[in-house]
Design an enzyme around this catalytic site. Structure first.
Site, PDB file in Angstrom:
ATOM      1  N   CYS A 120       0.838  -1.194   0.000  1.00  0.00           N
ATOM      2  CA  CYS A 120       0.000   0.000   0.000  1.00  0.00           C
ATOM      3  C   CYS A 120       0.883   1.259   0.000  1.00  0.00           C
ATOM      4  O   CYS A 120       1.585   1.514  -0.961  1.00  0.00           O
ATOM      5  CB  CYS A 120      -0.988  -0.062   1.175  1.00  0.00           C
ATOM      6  N   HIS A 221      -3.562  -5.031   0.180  1.00  0.00           N
ATOM      7  CA  HIS A 221      -3.057  -5.630   1.420  1.00  0.00           C
ATOM      8  C   HIS A 221      -3.216  -7.145   1.340  1.00  0.00           C
ATOM      9  O   HIS A 221      -4.228  -7.691   1.806  1.00  0.00           O
ATOM     10  CB  HIS A 221      -3.823  -5.079   2.625  1.00  0.00           C
ATOM     11  N   GLU A 223      -1.873  -9.392   3.061  1.00  0.00           N
ATOM     12  CA  GLU A 223      -1.891 -10.029   4.392  1.00  0.00           C
ATOM     13  C   GLU A 223      -3.293 -10.091   4.983  1.00  0.00           C
ATOM     14  O   GLU A 223      -3.530 -10.831   5.928  1.00  0.00           O
ATOM     15  CB  GLU A 223      -0.924  -9.307   5.355  1.00  0.00           C
TER      16      GLU A 223
END
Ligand SMILES: [Mn+2]
Length: 246
Positions: A120, A221, A223
């Site tokens: 990001c 993102h 994750e």
């Protein structure tokens, strides 16, 4: 035994503050979503958090302890002077101390050819560090762009991204199209010497990479996403870290 040691992956935290209470003023506090550390652990790496050093050599020394680094995101913007621009009226809040430290981390990691993942805002800073530029506000500056600040749970996708064939990212995710979350109002405008490796349907750049090493930036993102194609990014980072640590 060195071969069984987990690669050490440094994570840059955000900075916020504690909630004030009577006689307890708000104090600065490092913050990091647990998902970053969980993603590194899940990929076989050992995550460590890197508090901000006060000078550039502290960033370099922190990087020297790591086999790879992740420059994370946060709800803040990158100072436009970093890419030779004037502040746009919709430029958001800045965190100059954080940005200075992360610039030092990126510089040291690139210099040492250690694997880097920018997530990001971390991808945006990677582009800037390489000499690229940013859009300061997508909706205002990019004609026809869709809203990249999704109003739903960031663990859910907000739009698709087309992966550019022949890139490292294409090899990592193993798909032409991935569904990605989207929680950004700035974006990479010019990737400088980096290769654009993913693009949103409205043309907004969603991933970049250097062709000759593992220096990958993703605007989303991974994750926070459940799919194997997202976990593959952290696995690729840890594999590159393991190779670099040999
Ligand atoms: Mn997006």
């Amino acid at each position: 035994v060195a071969e069984r040691r987990r690669p050490v992956v440094g994570l840059t935290p955000d900075v916020g503050e504690t909630a004030p209470r009577p006689a307890r003023p708000a104090l600065p506090q490092y913050e990091l979503k647990q998902a970053y550390a969980d993603a590194v652990l899940g990929a076989g790496g050992l995550p460590v958090i890197l508090p901000y050093g006060e000078d550039e050599s502290a960033a370099a020394e922190a990087v020297a302890l790591c086999d790879a680094v992740v420059v994370t995101g946060g709800a803040f913007d990158i100072p436009p002077e970093a890419y030779r621009a004037q502040a746009h009226r919709l430029l958001g809040r800045l965190k100059p101390g954080r940005t200075r430290f992360e610039q030092g981390v990126l510089r040291a990691a690139l210099e040492a050819r250690k694997p880097v993942l920018g997530v990001c805002g971390g991808m945006q800073l990677l582009a800037v560090e390489l000499g690229g530029t940013l859009w300061q506000d997508i909706r205002e500056e990019v004609p026809g762009a869709s809203d990249h600040e999704q109003k739903i749970d960031p663990r859910q996708p907000g739009h698709s991204a087309r992966i550019v064939s022949g890139t490292q990212l294409a090899r990592i995710v193993g798909a032409d199209i991935v569904q990605v979350n989207s929680t950004h109002h700035q974006a990479v405008r010019d990737a400088g010497p980096a290769v654009v490796s993913a693009v949103a349907p409205d043309g907004v750049i969603e991933a970049i990479e250097l062709p000759d090493r593992f220096a990958v930036g993703v605007q989303w993102h991974p994750e926070l996403m459940a799919g194997a194609e997202h976990r593959a990014l952290y696995r690729a980072l840890v594999e590159a870290a393991r190779a670099a640590a040999r």
